[in-house]
Scaffold this active site. Structure first.
Site: not given
Ligand code: GLN
Length: 542
Positions: A13, A190, A382, A508, A510
């Site tokens: 994998s 192989k 976060c 987030h 990202e």
């Molecule tokens: N642990 C934190 C929460 O649950 C932050 C979560 C995270 O960073 N995605 O709120």
């Protein structure tokens, strides 16, 4: 009629199936073909949400709140799609659905079996994603390695799809490792041959084989792969090591893979257009400056745990034509040896990513304090936002012992606390605040300058949040919450206006960052690092 392309992998994998699948999608897209992608994960978990990122890599969050395999992130980044939770299929999900039907009595009188009931459910789910997406071609990547016990029902299902959909509407791509021996520099086909045999034993004859190899395969290796794989030599392609992962569709297309796949599925003779993609790849490969980022996290030993974040930083870098070097710093080590904080000296920016649980949090808090006090550009995501609030509460507002109740339930100043709707929830799977939610951005803030609008939709995955009881004291001391949820109850962005760039978000960014279109907070952070390094007074965002 929709066509189906299946990707299987052999030998081991982590051979890059996700990147290959995304790259095939890109080659089709470059010819104006609409694609959608499904990832099959044969594990028994219902979704990836409860899996440890240290072992499986990050959990990728979709707009609709799915907690999915990180390969969905590659599909979204390469193909600029917004996928749904249904695009990730697991054994747990399929069995749960079949067992629920059995309990309801849908199969009354019959013995419920892997074939046909589980395999029918798998085919039904693949087809319903295809139908809902309106795609011309649906690519399905089967996770794991051919021959794994867990993968068998999925391989059986895709084998049947050839019969049901027809030869012209189905294509099997097999990718396997072709190692080069250190001593003799010989390419060894192989293991690949064995994996093709294993696939055929299950009843699937690949239409094309991709050799994953450090270098371009030589003529002899190609001849052997074709001969033992029972495919023509021009159906053998090679995914060799490249400077940037984003080059993979280009190198495969140059070998003729895009044309091969299109022809086989009845889309031949189309012009291809990789213009935007090439421009992005160019910016990645030919940077004009560089920036060094310290990522202080709990899962620093496995870079896959932060893959969307490191890619978003690179997208931001490409926009600034900067090479982004990321060093992963174990937060726990900083926690155990606070004197080591000096390691952060050599960096242009400090990044504190998501996280869960107490381990390493004091180390991250130290890093945030360092960034704030030394005015090093900082981005927190976060948990990164939550820990920045804790640091500020303790060190600026004088709230000694301030903490999150996730870390210290008895804290005298619980500045981060469970969201009210989270109280009483004991089930861990799929119960966080998940997916895209509206975020209202305040005018006149850095957040507003970066995002350029009053309302955005960004993805979330958290249980805890800023405790509003402490809003006033935080604000009074200079912390600005520059965005909130639409009901105003949740703090979504924070910034310190007296710092060069000190910014964090509860969401987030990202997950929505794309090559050529970085999420603004990541771009803002990289640009600030560069501008600070260049001695500018303030960051200049475009
Ligand atoms: N642990 C934190 C929460 O649950 C932050 C979560 C995270 O960073 N995605 O709120």
């Amino acid at each position: 009629m929709v066509k189906y392309l299946f990707v299987t992998g052999g030998v081991l994998s982590s051979v890059g199936k996700g990147i290959l699948t995304s790259s095939i999608g890109k080659m089709l897209q470059a010819r104006g073909i609409k694609v959608n992608v499904i990832k099959i994960d044969p594990y028994v978990n219902v979704d990836a949400g409860t899996m440890n990122p240290y072992m499986h890599g990050e959990v990728y969050v979709t707009d609709d709140g799915g907690e999915t395999d990180l390969d969905l992130g590659w599909y979204e980044r390469f193909l600029d799609l917004d996928l749904k939770k249904d695009n990730n299929l697991t054994t747990g999900l399929v069995y749960r659905a079949v067992i629920e039907k059995e309990r309801r009595g849908d199969f009354l009188g019959r013995c419920v079996q892997i074939v046909p009931h589980i395999t029918n459910e798998i085919k039904h789910r693949i087809r319903s994603v295809a139908k809902g997406s309106g795609a011309d071609v649906v690519l399905t990547e089967v996770g794991g390695t051919v021959g794994d016990i867990e993968g068998l029902p999925f391989l059986e299902a895709i084998r049947q799809m050839r019969l049901e959909e027809g030869y012209d509407s189905t294509l099997y791509v097999h990718v396997a490792l072709v190692p080069v021996l250190d001593v003799t520099q010989e390419m060894k086909t192989k293991p690949l041959q064995h994996s093709v045999n294993e696939l055929r034993r299950i009843g699937i004859q690949p239409d094309t084989i991709v050799a994953r190899s450090p270098e371009m395969i030589d003529a002899e290796a190609r001849r052997k792969i074709a001969l033992f794989g029972t495919i023509p030599e021009d159906a053998v392609f090679c995914s060799y090591n490249v400077g940037s992962i984003y080059q993979v569709p280009l190198i495969l297309d140059d070998q003729g893979m895009g044309e091969f796949v299109c022809k086989r599925l009845g889309f031949s003779g189309r012009n291809r257009d990789f213009k935007g993609w090439r421009e992005f790849v160019d910016a990645v490969l030919k940077p004009e400056c560089d920036v060094r980022i310290a990522l202080v996290g709990k899962y620093a030993g496995l870079t896959d745990a932060y893959v969307s974040m490191s890619e978003a930083l690179r997208h931001g870098g490409a926009k600034c034509r900067a090479k982004v070097s990321i060093d992963y710093i174990e937060a726990e080590k900083l926690e155990q040896n606070p004197d080591c904080i000096g390691v952060l000296k050599g960096y242009d920016g400090v990044f504190v990513p998501y996280g869960f649980g107490p381990r390493g949090t004091e180390g991250k808090i130290l890093a945030i304090k360092y960034a704030r006090e030394n005015d090093v550009p900082f981005l927190g995501i976060c948990y990164g936002l939550q820990l920045a609030v804790i640091e500020f509460s303790r060190d600026v507002c004088g709230l000694k012992g301030a903490n999150s109740t996730e870390i210290d339930p008895g804290s005298p100043y619980p500045v981060i606390d469970l969201m009210p709707e989270q109280r009483g929830i004991e089930i861990k799977g799929a119960t966080m605040r998940l997916g895209a939610h509206k975020v209202v951005v305040e005018q006149g803030t850095i957040g507003h300058r970066l995002y350029g609008c009053d309302e955005i939709y960004e993805r979330h995955r958290h249980r805890f949040e800023v405790n509003l009881d402490f809003g006033d004291v935080l604000r009074k001391n200079g912390l600005v919450f520059s965005a909130k949820s639409s009901d105003g109850r949740r703090m979504e962005m924070l910034e310190l206006p007296d710092r060069f760039f000190f910014f964090a978000s509860q969401f987030h960014g990202e997950f929505k960052s794309r090559p050529g279109r970085p999420d603004p907070e990541y771009y803002g952070f990289i640009k600030a690092c560069l501008d600070k390094k260049a001695g500018k007074e303030k960051p200049e965002f475009s």
